[in-house]
Design an enzyme around this catalytic site. Sequence first.
Site, PDB file in Angstrom:
ATOM      1  N   ILE A  54       0.830  -1.211   0.000  1.00 52.80           N
ATOM      2  CA  ILE A  54       0.000   0.000   0.000  1.00 52.80           C
ATOM      3  C   ILE A  54       0.869   1.268   0.000  1.00 52.80           C
ATOM      4  O   ILE A  54       0.415   2.335  -0.408  1.00 52.80           O
ATOM      5  CB  ILE A  54      -0.961  -0.029   1.216  1.00 52.80           C
ATOM      6  CG1 ILE A  54      -2.190   0.817   0.954  1.00 52.80           C
ATOM      7  CG2 ILE A  54      -0.267   0.354   2.508  1.00 52.80           C
ATOM      8  CD1 ILE A  54      -3.313   0.586   1.976  1.00 52.80           C
ATOM      9  N   SER A  63       6.699  -4.366  11.012  1.00 50.28           N
ATOM     10  CA  SER A  63       5.560  -3.610  11.553  1.00 50.28           C
ATOM     11  C   SER A  63       4.252  -4.391  11.467  1.00 50.28           C
ATOM     12  O   SER A  63       3.320  -4.100  12.212  1.00 50.28           O
ATOM     13  CB  SER A  63       5.406  -2.267  10.829  1.00 50.28           C
ATOM     14  OG  SER A  63       5.140  -2.462   9.460  1.00 50.28           O
ATOM     15  N   HIS A 116       5.883 -11.978   5.923  1.00 50.07           N
ATOM     16  CA  HIS A 116       5.784 -11.498   4.540  1.00 50.07           C
ATOM     17  C   HIS A 116       7.174 -11.248   3.982  1.00 50.07           C
ATOM     18  O   HIS A 116       8.083 -10.846   4.704  1.00 50.07           O
ATOM     19  CB  HIS A 116       4.942 -10.224   4.448  1.00 50.07           C
ATOM     20  CG  HIS A 116       5.346  -9.138   5.402  1.00 50.07           C
ATOM     21  ND1 HIS A 116       5.004  -9.167   6.743  1.00 50.07           N
ATOM     22  CD2 HIS A 116       6.074  -8.013   5.228  1.00 50.07           C
ATOM     23  CE1 HIS A 116       5.493  -8.091   7.346  1.00 50.07           C
ATOM     24  NE2 HIS A 116       6.164  -7.384   6.442  1.00 50.07           N
TER      25      HIS A 116
HETATM   26  P1  AMP Z   1       7.096  -4.570   7.541  1.00 50.00           P
HETATM   27  O1  AMP Z   1       7.370  -3.173   8.052  1.00 50.00           O
HETATM   28  O2  AMP Z   1       8.302  -5.278   7.009  1.00 50.00           O
HETATM   29  O3  AMP Z   1       6.338  -5.378   8.566  1.00 50.00           O
HETATM   30  O4  AMP Z   1       6.159  -4.402   6.278  1.00 50.00           O
HETATM   31  C1  AMP Z   1       4.786  -4.229   6.362  1.00 50.00           C
HETATM   32  C2  AMP Z   1       4.352  -3.687   5.035  1.00 50.00           C
HETATM   33  O5  AMP Z   1       2.955  -3.848   4.915  1.00 50.00           O
HETATM   34  C3  AMP Z   1       4.649  -2.190   4.825  1.00 50.00           C
HETATM   35  O6  AMP Z   1       5.482  -2.047   3.685  1.00 50.00           O
HETATM   36  C4  AMP Z   1       3.264  -1.590   4.627  1.00 50.00           C
HETATM   37  O7  AMP Z   1       3.261  -0.556   3.684  1.00 50.00           O
HETATM   38  C5  AMP Z   1       2.467  -2.786   4.166  1.00 50.00           C
HETATM   39  N1  AMP Z   1       1.021  -2.730   4.413  1.00 50.00           N
HETATM   40  C6  AMP Z   1       0.397  -2.438   5.583  1.00 50.00           C
HETATM   41  N2  AMP Z   1      -0.931  -2.516   5.433  1.00 50.00           N
HETATM   42  C7  AMP Z   1      -1.150  -2.871   4.142  1.00 50.00           C
HETATM   43  C8  AMP Z   1      -2.322  -3.124   3.369  1.00 50.00           C
HETATM   44  N3  AMP Z   1      -3.569  -3.012   3.886  1.00 50.00           N
HETATM   45  N4  AMP Z   1      -2.181  -3.464   2.064  1.00 50.00           N
HETATM   46  C9  AMP Z   1      -0.947  -3.577   1.532  1.00 50.00           C
HETATM   47  N5  AMP Z   1       0.204  -3.365   2.206  1.00 50.00           N
HETATM   48  C10 AMP Z   1       0.095  -3.018   3.487  1.00 50.00           C
END
Ligand code: AMP
Length: 114
Positions: free
Chosen positions: A31, A95, A100
């Site tokens: 996102i 986060s 993922h």
């Molecule tokens: P991390 O900080 O490695 O845990 O990555 C989490 C990722 O999830 C971040 O890059 C966010 O931008 C992404 N993210 C959070 N919520 C969503 C969502 N609803 N759809 C797509 N990506 C998301």
Amino acid sequence: MSTCIFCRIVEGSIPAKVVYQDEDTLAFDDITPQAPVHTLVIPKRHVAAVQDLGEADQALLGRLLLTCRKVATEKGLADSGYRIVANTGRDGGQSVFHLHFHVLGGRHLAWPPG
Ligand code: AMP
């Protein structure tokens, strides 16, 4: 309904731009993209982080990496290259606590990371 945001994407109760899915994995665009291509690859089953994986998850891990490869190829990154990142835990900058892999590409990515 799950409280995990990525589980809710798997359930379909939160929208996402799905790029690919199979029985075990789902890929959707981030996102907040950090590169021209920024797609997340997740297991459909809830696993919080790499640190929570065990011996029984060997096949799932292989499937996740093959999904990363498929996404990168379909996004046109096979020749230019790309980066696969799994931020893990507090110091890793994680986060969202549903495992993922970030697939990033479409520009030169600096190293080392910050
Ligand atoms: P991390 O900080 O490695 O845990 O990555 C989490 C990722 O999830 C971040 O890059 C966010 O931008 C992404 N993210 C959070 N919520 C969503 C969502 N609803 N759809 C797509 N990506 C998301």
